[in-house]
Design a protein around this motif. Structure first.
Motif, PDB file in Angstrom:
ATOM      1  N   LYS A   1       2.084  -0.745  -4.725  1.00 37.24           N
ATOM      2  CA  LYS A   1       1.203  -1.610  -5.650  1.00 37.24           C
ATOM      3  C   LYS A   1      -0.176  -0.848  -5.727  1.00 37.24           C
ATOM      4  O   LYS A   1      -0.620  -0.511  -6.713  1.00 37.24           O
ATOM      5  N   ASN A   2      -0.753  -0.330  -4.315  1.00 39.59           N
ATOM      6  CA  ASN A   2      -2.068   0.052  -4.338  1.00 39.59           C
ATOM      7  C   ASN A   2      -1.764   1.656  -4.111  1.00 39.59           C
ATOM      8  O   ASN A   2      -0.950   2.047  -3.112  1.00 39.59           O
TER       9      ASN A   2
ATOM     10  N   ASN B   1       0.627  -1.246  -0.114  1.00 42.33           N
ATOM     11  CA  ASN B   1      -0.078   0.052  -0.104  1.00 42.33           C
ATOM     12  C   ASN B   1       0.969   1.208   0.019  1.00 42.33           C
ATOM     13  O   ASN B   1       1.999   1.198   0.281  1.00 42.33           O
TER      14      ASN B   1
END
Ligand SMILES: Cc1cc2nc3c(=O)[nH]c(=O)nc-3n(C[C@H](O)[C@H](O)[C@H](O)COP(=O)(O)O)c2cc1C
Length: 189
Positions: A186-187, A7
């Protein structure tokens, strides 16, 4: 090898800074860091001292007035402390918004510069910030466009993205080259 965080956000700060410093040890002598209020800058200085690594560290803050007329984001005492340690601190017009932000706020819509910024944000806020602060560091004369630098950005607060990038000035923006992604979330925010 790129390190991927699950995240976005401030919790990735320490890891991002340590990864960037270990990449610098491979022979990159300039680090450009986004630090609006100075917290991330203080942390990076501590890590560089701990690792006994001397680099040209350029800290980019928000421009004066970002959060209200004449408001400076970085407190003067933190700026003074950084300057005393030989860190360069630059506050100026944001390369990927500039006067276009004034136009879109007043009239709506987006101009091409803000579209570039939004497009880069598909890679994450931090990667967009890396592009932006690299141009700002080059345009303010704090780094050269002739050698790769490390740039570090985050999503609102702290750091979660770091890259190796070949700088360009604003008037040659499309000459900028992303060489390596050291880490990114990634997020995205
Ligand atoms: C010039 C500049 C532009 C920035 N633009 C964005 C942005 O578009 N999106 C975002 O999430 N954070 C943005 N930031 C925040 C940085 O990525 C970073 O998280 C922050 O400056 C760290 O500040 P701190 O050390 O006070 O926590 C920007 C910061 C600066 C200095």
């Amino acid at each position: 090898m790129t390190e991927y965080f699950e995240n976005f956000g401030i919790e990735n700060t320490e890891k991002t800074l340590r990864l960037a410093v270990s990449k610098a040890k491979e022979g990159i002598t300039d680090i450009v860091l986004a630090s609006s209020y100075g917290d991330t800058a203080k942390k990076l200085v501590e890590i560089l001292e701990e690792e006994n690594l001397s680099v040209n560290l350029v800290v980019i803050t928000y421009h004066q007035g970002f959060s209200g007329p004449d408001v400076k984001s970085m407190p003067e005492d933190i700026k003074e402390m950084l300057l005393k340690k030989g860190v360069k601190v630059y506050s100026g017009t944001h390369a990927l918004s500039g006067v276009e932000r004034g136009i879109s706020k007043k009239f709506g819509g987006y101009g091409p510069v803000e579209v570039i910024a939004q497009t880069l944000k598909t890679l994450g806020q931090g990667i967009k910030v890396c592009y932006e602060i690299t141009v700002m560091a080059a345009d303010s004369g704090n780094i050269s466009t002739k050698k790769d630098v490390i740039a570090i950005g985050g999503s609102g607060k702290g750091a979660d993205s770091a890259v190796v990038i070949r700088p360009a000035n604003m008037n040659t923006f499309f000459d900028i080259e992303l060489k390596e992604i050291i880490c990114m979330p990634k997020n995205k925010k």
